[in-house]
Design a protein around this motif. Sequence first.
Motif, PDB file in Angstrom:
ATOM      1  N   SER A  23       0.830  -1.212   0.000  1.00 17.84           N
ATOM      2  CA  SER A  23       0.000   0.000   0.000  1.00 17.84           C
ATOM      3  C   SER A  23       0.859   1.255   0.000  1.00 17.84           C
ATOM      4  CB  SER A  23      -0.943  -0.014   1.203  1.00 17.84           C
ATOM      5  OG  SER A  23      -1.828  -1.103   1.120  1.00 17.84           O
ATOM      6  N   VAL A  24       1.449   1.538  -1.118  1.00 16.33           N
ATOM      7  CA  VAL A  24       2.326   2.707  -1.275  1.00 16.33           C
ATOM      8  C   VAL A  24       1.475   3.951  -1.570  1.00 16.33           C
ATOM      9  CG1 VAL A  24       4.329   1.377  -2.022  1.00 16.33           C
ATOM     10  CG2 VAL A  24       2.633   2.127  -3.708  1.00 16.33           C
ATOM     11  N   PRO A  25       2.039   5.150  -1.410  1.00 18.64           N
ATOM     12  CA  PRO A  25       1.276   6.373  -1.668  1.00 18.64           C
ATOM     13  C   PRO A  25       0.664   6.441  -3.059  1.00 18.64           C
ATOM     14  CG  PRO A  25       3.277   6.902  -0.458  1.00 18.64           C
ATOM     15  CD  PRO A  25       3.365   5.449  -0.820  1.00 18.64           C
ATOM     16  N   GLN A  26       1.373   5.934  -4.076  1.00 19.31           N
ATOM     17  CA  GLN A  26       0.849   5.991  -5.443  1.00 19.31           C
ATOM     18  C   GLN A  26      -0.457   5.198  -5.576  1.00 19.31           C
ATOM     19  OE1 GLN A  26       3.934   5.264  -4.552  1.00 19.31           O
ATOM     20  NE2 GLN A  26       5.277   6.782  -5.534  1.00 19.31           N
ATOM     21  N   LEU A  27      -0.534   4.060  -4.904  1.00 19.89           N
ATOM     22  CA  LEU A  27      -1.742   3.242  -4.956  1.00 19.89           C
ATOM     23  C   LEU A  27      -2.889   3.945  -4.240  1.00 19.89           C
ATOM     24  CD1 LEU A  27      -3.246   0.617  -5.598  1.00 19.89           C
ATOM     25  CD2 LEU A  27      -2.307  -0.356  -3.473  1.00 19.89           C
ATOM     26  N   ALA A 243      -2.522  -4.188  -9.140  1.00 22.34           N
ATOM     27  CA  ALA A 243      -2.631  -2.876  -9.787  1.00 22.34           C
ATOM     28  C   ALA A 243      -1.256  -2.347 -10.163  1.00 22.34           C
ATOM     29  CB  ALA A 243      -3.333  -1.887  -8.857  1.00 22.34           C
ATOM     30  N   HIS A 244      -1.191  -1.553 -11.203  1.00 27.09           N
ATOM     31  CA  HIS A 244       0.087  -1.024 -11.678  1.00 27.09           C
ATOM     32  C   HIS A 244       0.806  -0.234 -10.597  1.00 27.09           C
ATOM     33  CE1 HIS A 244      -1.313  -1.216 -16.183  1.00 27.09           C
ATOM     34  NE2 HIS A 244      -1.416  -2.357 -15.555  1.00 27.09           N
ATOM     35  N   GLU A 245       0.046   0.485  -9.754  1.00 29.69           N
ATOM     36  CA  GLU A 245       0.655   1.332  -8.730  1.00 29.69           C
ATOM     37  C   GLU A 245       1.011   0.571  -7.456  1.00 29.69           C
ATOM     38  OE1 GLU A 245      -2.424   3.695 -11.081  1.00 29.69           O
ATOM     39  OE2 GLU A 245      -2.261   1.718 -10.140  1.00 29.69           O
ATOM     40  N   SER A 246       0.596  -0.662  -7.341  1.00 34.46           N
ATOM     41  CA  SER A 246       0.875  -1.449  -6.136  1.00 34.46           C
ATOM     42  C   SER A 246       2.372  -1.622  -5.929  1.00 34.46           C
ATOM     43  CB  SER A 246       0.224  -2.834  -6.270  1.00 34.46           C
ATOM     44  OG  SER A 246       0.801  -3.780  -5.393  1.00 34.46           O
ATOM     45  N   GLY A 247       2.785  -1.601  -4.663  1.00 36.65           N
ATOM     46  CA  GLY A 247       4.186  -1.816  -4.336  1.00 36.65           C
ATOM     47  C   GLY A 247       4.536  -3.268  -4.114  1.00 36.65           C
ATOM     48  N   ALA A 248       3.621  -4.183  -4.396  1.00 38.31           N
ATOM     49  CA  ALA A 248       3.885  -5.609  -4.203  1.00 38.31           C
ATOM     50  C   ALA A 248       5.040  -6.071  -5.080  1.00 38.31           C
ATOM     51  CB  ALA A 248       2.634  -6.427  -4.521  1.00 38.31           C
ATOM     52  N   HIS A 249       5.795  -7.033  -4.573  1.00 40.77           N
ATOM     53  CA  HIS A 249       6.875  -7.621  -5.351  1.00 40.77           C
ATOM     54  C   HIS A 249       6.305  -8.258  -6.614  1.00 40.77           C
ATOM     55  CE1 HIS A 249      10.292 -10.182  -6.416  1.00 40.77           C
ATOM     56  NE2 HIS A 249      11.024  -9.516  -5.529  1.00 40.77           N
ATOM     57  N   ALA A 250       7.051  -8.195  -7.704  1.00 42.25           N
ATOM     58  CA  ALA A 250       6.588  -8.763  -8.971  1.00 42.25           C
ATOM     59  C   ALA A 250       6.222 -10.237  -8.833  1.00 42.25           C
ATOM     60  CB  ALA A 250       7.663  -8.591 -10.049  1.00 42.25           C
ATOM     61  N   LEU A 251       6.961 -10.976  -8.012  1.00 39.80           N
ATOM     62  CA  LEU A 251       6.660 -12.391  -7.798  1.00 39.80           C
ATOM     63  C   LEU A 251       5.287 -12.571  -7.150  1.00 39.80           C
ATOM     64  CD1 LEU A 251      10.093 -13.686  -6.461  1.00 39.80           C
ATOM     65  CD2 LEU A 251       9.091 -14.163  -8.700  1.00 39.80           C
ATOM     66  N   LYS A 330      -5.021  -7.158 -13.818  1.00 43.77           N
ATOM     67  CA  LYS A 330      -3.852  -6.279 -13.884  1.00 43.77           C
ATOM     68  C   LYS A 330      -4.236  -4.977 -14.575  1.00 43.77           C
ATOM     69  CE  LYS A 330      -0.762 -10.274 -13.966  1.00 43.77           C
ATOM     70  NZ  LYS A 330       0.276 -11.035 -14.724  1.00 43.77           N
ATOM     71  N   LEU A 331      -4.714  -4.033 -13.774  1.00 46.23           N
ATOM     72  CA  LEU A 331      -5.185  -2.753 -14.279  1.00 46.23           C
ATOM     73  C   LEU A 331      -4.611  -1.624 -13.437  1.00 46.23           C
ATOM     74  CD1 LEU A 331      -9.005  -3.582 -14.625  1.00 46.23           C
ATOM     75  CD2 LEU A 331      -7.368  -3.380 -16.508  1.00 46.23           C
ATOM     76  N   PRO A 332      -4.539  -0.428 -13.956  1.00 48.21           N
ATOM     77  CA  PRO A 332      -4.251   0.719 -13.093  1.00 48.21           C
ATOM     78  C   PRO A 332      -5.334   0.811 -12.022  1.00 48.21           C
ATOM     79  CG  PRO A 332      -4.064   1.326 -15.410  1.00 48.21           C
ATOM     80  CD  PRO A 332      -4.681  -0.039 -15.371  1.00 48.21           C
ATOM     81  N   ALA A 333      -4.955   1.240 -10.832  1.00 50.14           N
ATOM     82  CA  ALA A 333      -5.890   1.224  -9.708  1.00 50.14           C
ATOM     83  C   ALA A 333      -7.138   2.064  -9.978  1.00 50.14           C
ATOM     84  CB  ALA A 333      -5.181   1.719  -8.446  1.00 50.14           C
ATOM     85  N   GLY A 334      -6.958   3.229 -10.586  1.00 52.50           N
ATOM     86  CA  GLY A 334      -8.109   4.077 -10.889  1.00 52.50           C
ATOM     87  C   GLY A 334      -9.064   3.408 -11.855  1.00 52.50           C
ATOM     88  N   GLN A 335      -8.510   2.727 -12.853  1.00 51.94           N
ATOM     89  CA  GLN A 335      -9.353   2.030 -13.819  1.00 51.94           C
ATOM     90  C   GLN A 335     -10.076   0.865 -13.145  1.00 51.94           C
ATOM     91  OE1 GLN A 335      -7.305   0.790 -17.401  1.00 51.94           O
ATOM     92  NE2 GLN A 335      -9.011  -0.485 -18.083  1.00 51.94           N
ATOM     93  N   LEU A 336      -9.403   0.180 -12.215  1.00 53.75           N
ATOM     94  CA  LEU A 336     -10.040  -0.920 -11.500  1.00 53.75           C
ATOM     95  C   LEU A 336     -11.239  -0.414 -10.703  1.00 53.75           C
ATOM     96  CD1 LEU A 336     -10.239  -3.824 -10.563  1.00 53.75           C
ATOM     97  CD2 LEU A 336      -8.473  -3.356  -8.854  1.00 53.75           C
ATOM     98  N   VAL A 337     -11.088   0.735 -10.053  1.00 52.62           N
ATOM     99  CA  VAL A 337     -12.221   1.313  -9.328  1.00 52.62           C
ATOM    100  C   VAL A 337     -13.370   1.588 -10.286  1.00 52.62           C
ATOM    101  CG1 VAL A 337     -13.035   3.318  -8.005  1.00 52.62           C
ATOM    102  CG2 VAL A 337     -10.811   2.302  -7.477  1.00 52.62           C
ATOM    103  N   GLU A 338     -13.078   2.143 -11.455  1.00 51.62           N
ATOM    104  CA  GLU A 338     -14.116   2.435 -12.440  1.00 51.62           C
ATOM    105  C   GLU A 338     -14.829   1.152 -12.886  1.00 51.62           C
ATOM    106  OE1 GLU A 338     -12.137   4.453 -15.583  1.00 51.62           O
ATOM    107  OE2 GLU A 338     -11.753   6.281 -14.419  1.00 51.62           O
ATOM    108  N   VAL A 339     -14.063   0.095 -13.110  1.00 45.46           N
ATOM    109  CA  VAL A 339     -14.655  -1.188 -13.526  1.00 45.46           C
ATOM    110  C   VAL A 339     -15.543  -1.743 -12.420  1.00 45.46           C
ATOM    111  CG1 VAL A 339     -14.128  -3.594 -14.086  1.00 45.46           C
ATOM    112  CG2 VAL A 339     -12.814  -1.756 -15.149  1.00 45.46           C
ATOM    113  N   LEU A 340     -15.073  -1.669 -11.196  1.00 41.55           N
ATOM    114  CA  LEU A 340     -15.860  -2.170 -10.058  1.00 41.55           C
ATOM    115  C   LEU A 340     -17.157  -1.391  -9.908  1.00 41.55           C
ATOM    116  CD1 LEU A 340     -12.953  -2.636  -7.495  1.00 41.55           C
ATOM    117  CD2 LEU A 340     -14.351  -4.479  -8.459  1.00 41.55           C
TER     118      LEU A 340
END
Length: 357
Positions: A23-27, A243-251, A330-340
């Motif tokens: 949960s980084v600031p960008q997300l 999400a693209h902005e997530s700070g999760a490790h790629a793995l 795998k979507l940008p977070a803002g787009q995921l909110v819009e889809v939801l």
Amino acid sequence: MSSVLTDLFPHPIVQAPMAGGVSVPQLAAAVSDAGGLGFLAAGYKTADGMYQEIKQLRGLTSRPFGVNLFLPQPETADPAAVDVYAHQLAGEASWYETELGDPDSGRDDGYDAKLAVLLDNPVPVVSFHFGVPAREVIDSLHRVGTLTFVTATTAEEARAVERAGADVVIAQGVEAGGHQGTHRDVPETDGSGVGLLSLVAQVRESVGIPIVAAGGIMRGGQIAAVLAAGASAAQLGTAFVTAHESGAHALHKQALTNPLFVRTELTRAFTGRPARALVNRFLREHGPYAPAAYPEVHHLTAPLRKAAAKAGDAQGLALWAGQGHRMARKLPAGQLVEVLVAELAAARTALSAGGAR
């Protein structure tokens, strides 16, 4: 949605605070800008580290957001059991060419220092995990204009949240990824958590404060279901890991939809407290023997997890995931909110049409 919440965010979508760098600031900024409520996770950070992330987030969005704190845990761990587990992990340390962490590295996660920062520099929302903060803590946050959310995993815990004066209860079902926010860590109840829809209904009949439903939610139709059951909003964590902005490790991002990881399980293997993760080698080998010892086991295994990430070995990582992980997008977070939001609207329309027949 409750008016307490609609003033903060127009869409009934809360991004779960996920400690460990997800949960980084960008997300959080992307979710808040899209009309949801973004969250920072202060867990495992210093008070100054939390403050720096808040400053960064404020530079990215003018929308409301939240910060999550872990409650300090009582000293209930058996040191002998922790020592035995450390001995069992010796082979992991050798394999990853690292040392085990010091289990006595600290118990309170800098709780008091973080509270001091949040009282001096108020944020719109502060949420709490692993228990109920003291009434004076909630009152002090209210005095500076901060709303308080507290996690509960049973109707009884939800009543304790309301008695403490919190504004919102987060009803966390057993489906949720990451740590269960139980108020007491009782090994005898491991695996006996309540499913989300049943929990929301029970909590709705037990308290008068708004409910945010959390646990395995990945689609707008599921948001519609928990709203129909009595929740005011839904909290999604695993859905935002990819999400693209997530700070999760790629793995971690890749593992959620990797056919190699077919199921999740509640385990104490990584931290000593029940948490839902994808079943990998580390969980299979050490989960059955991990003691009830949080945060001692968290400190003990931290270097192993860091080394596994550096080595690109997903089999040694804590791959936190809810039961709906295979539905991750795998979507940008803002787009995921819009889809939801669109899916939620479609589900409500379908329900209305069905009721009109």
